[in-house]
Design an enzyme around this catalytic site. Structure first.
Site, PDB file in Angstrom:
ATOM      1  CE  LYS A 179      -0.240  -0.202   5.060  1.00 42.79           C
ATOM      2  NZ  LYS A 179      -1.045  -0.577   6.110  1.00 42.79           N
ATOM      3  CE1 TYR A 182      10.788  32.098   5.198  1.00 40.48           C
ATOM      4  CE2 TYR A 182      11.125  29.693   5.070  1.00 40.48           C
ATOM      5  CZ  TYR A 182      10.725  30.923   4.537  1.00 40.48           C
ATOM      6  OH  TYR A 182      10.326  30.846   3.221  1.00 40.48           O
TER       7      TYR A 182
HETATM    8  C1  LIG Z   1      -0.611  -1.908   6.563  1.00 38.95           C
HETATM    9  C2  LIG Z   1      -1.350  -3.255   6.886  1.00 38.95           C
HETATM   10  C3  LIG Z   1      -0.644  -4.531   7.187  1.00 38.95           C
HETATM   11  C4  LIG Z   1       0.944  -4.535   7.173  1.00 38.95           C
HETATM   12  O1  LIG Z   1       1.541  -3.899   8.388  1.00 38.95           O
HETATM   13  P1  LIG Z   1       2.997  -4.049   8.631  1.00 38.95           P
HETATM   14  O2  LIG Z   1       3.030  -3.468   9.962  1.00 38.95           O
HETATM   15  O3  LIG Z   1       3.545  -2.861   7.791  1.00 38.95           O
HETATM   16  O4  LIG Z   1       3.646  -5.269   8.345  1.00 38.95           O
HETATM   17  C5  LIG Z   1      -1.360  -5.434   7.272  1.00 38.95           C
HETATM   18  N1  LIG Z   1      -2.549  -5.660   7.452  1.00 38.95           N
HETATM   19  C6  LIG Z   1      -3.352  -4.334   7.111  1.00 38.95           C
HETATM   20  C7  LIG Z   1      -4.812  -4.551   7.393  1.00 38.95           C
HETATM   21  C8  LIG Z   1      -2.784  -3.278   6.750  1.00 38.95           C
HETATM   22  O5  LIG Z   1      -3.499  -2.238   6.807  1.00 38.95           O
END
Ligand SMILES: *Cc1c(COP(=O)(O)O)cnc(C)c1O
Length: 406
Positions: free
Chosen positions: A35, A262
């Site tokens: 993702k 800044y």
């Molecule tokens: C992001 C996600 C994962 C992976 O999690 P990690 O801790 O990055 O391995 C697994 N299941 C779901 C539903 C997620 O949203």
């Protein structure tokens, strides 16, 4: 000359995958979570190298992310984790994505749409057990089973849940979530629904609860070379695939007492050189997630960090390396430019600087260079473009909403 770029070593991703699968319980498989554009590394490139390494299943948050994988030739299972809406379904089903269902109202709607397309839609059920986000709560499961038994065009391939506190030392909350999951699965079974696969583990739970590997483990963090928390140090050897780099675009020698940036929060302590690099918070540089203290000691650390900031000192940042020397950020990070105090050692226009840049926050427009088997073989450059969305502006908000719903 590229001014800022990110080198992604896909050999490291493949190596992390091989290390992770060594720890898999018999019968379980890795569902690689790619993702957020593969946590910033590049979803397509990461999924490709994983598929070459034997990975058979992938997960993303949105339908759009899943379609991008398919369009680029990813053949494995693709699970969409997030909730999706009707306008995205025809493309999703047409490309064989598996949708997560977490809402009773969606069941017959999706069944009807799949029927209209003349296909069997593969879906997975998301159970809510303590994340407080999406999923069916226990009291909905009988009604869910009833709806699924009536659905002619849905085939339930999986059931899963997501842990909120898997990385914590105290396992009670996670164990309770797991117990609720097992109970939910058995309620579904007694009501006549038995999904083929079950999965619960993210990276942290994968390491801490081998008994729960079930049919799949959903790994993201580990594959991109991070441990899910400080407590996991040494649990498996991981390689870091990520190196963010940029070049010095200007360098100037200045006197002691020169103000920088800044609000002038930084003032040079002695004669030095200031180097300007072409990255800032618009690129994700210096952008940290909001720190929420996990106890009094943590709170103290956050307070100290902020007090240091008042004096122009950025603490706790990973190293910035120039010609092998660690250099510091001078003053506030700008939107697209940052000044470094590099001392009186050698520093020239065009010098390479290694910076730390949070993967998932790194601006996708920064050039990515991909390394595989020792050579740079591909690059990805995003250009901004405009595309016409609609012939004309809709006449009213209602009309616009109706169109969005399809
Ligand atoms: C992001 C996600 C994962 C992976 O999690 P990690 O801790 O990055 O391995 C697994 N299941 C779901 C539903 C997620 O949203």
């Amino acid at each position: 000359m590229a001014e800022a770029w990110i080198e992604v070593n896909l050999d490291a991703v493949a190596a992390n995958y091989r290390e992770a699968v060594k720890l898999l319980q018999q019968g379980s498989r890795c569902l690689a979570v790619v993702k957020a554009d593969g946590y910033g590394l590049g979803a397509v490139e990461v999924a490709r190298v994983l598929e070459e390494s034997g990975c058979e299943a992938f997960a993303v948050t949105t339908v759009e992310e899943g379609l991008v994988l398919r369009e680029h030739g990813i053949k494995g299972i693709i699970l969409v984790l997030g909730p999706s809406t009707r306008p995205d379904w025809p493309a999703a089903l047409g490309s064989g994505l598996q949708l997560s269902i977490s809402d009773l109202a969606r069941v017959s709607e999706l069944d009807e749409l799949a029927g209209g397309m003349g296909i069997q839609a593969e879906i997975q059920l998301k159970l809510e057990t303590g994340m407080g986000r999406t999923g069916f709560i226990p009291s909905e499961l009988e009604e869910l089973a009833g709806l699924l038994l009536q659905a002619r065009n849905l085939s339930v391939t999986g059931v899963y849940t997501h842990f909120a506190r898997a990385g914590q030392r105290d396992h009670k909350y996670t164990q309770n979530q797991y117990a609720l999951f097992v109970e939910g699965v058995s309620r579904l079974a007694s009501a006549g629904i038995q999904p083929r696969w079950k999965h619960v583990c993210n990276s942290a739970a994968f390491l801490d609860f081998p008994d729960w590997h079930l049919d799949f483990v959903r790994l993201g963090t580990l594959l991109i070379g991070h441990l899910p928390g400080a407590g996991f140090a040494g649990r498996l050897p991981l390689q870091d695939p990520w190196a963010a780099k940029c070049r010095v675009l200007a360098v100037r020698r200045v006197a002691k007492g020169t103000y920088v940036g800044y609000q002038s929060i930084y003032r040079t302590q002695k004669e030095t050189q200031l180097a300007v690099i072409p990255v800032g918070y618009a690129d994700g540089f210096g952008v940290e997630p909001r720190l929420i203290p996990q106890g009094w000691f943590d709170l103290l650390k956050i307070v100290i960090k902020n007090v240091a900031l008042m004096f122009g000192l950025v603490l706790g940042q990973e190293k910035i390396l120039l010609r092998g020397r660690t250099v510091r950020i001078a003053g506030k990070i700008g939107m697209q430019l940052t000044v470094l105090d590099v001392g009186l050692g050698e520093c020239r226009f065009g010098d390479e600087v290694l910076i730390s840049l949070r993967r998932a926050s790194a601006n996708p427009r920064i050039l990515r260079l991909y390394r595989r088997e020792g050579r740079i073989f591909a690059e990805r450059r995003l250009k901004e473009g405009f595309s016409r969305v609609d012939q004309e502006y809709p006449n009213s908000l209602k009309e616009a909403e109706a169109r969005m719903r399809g």
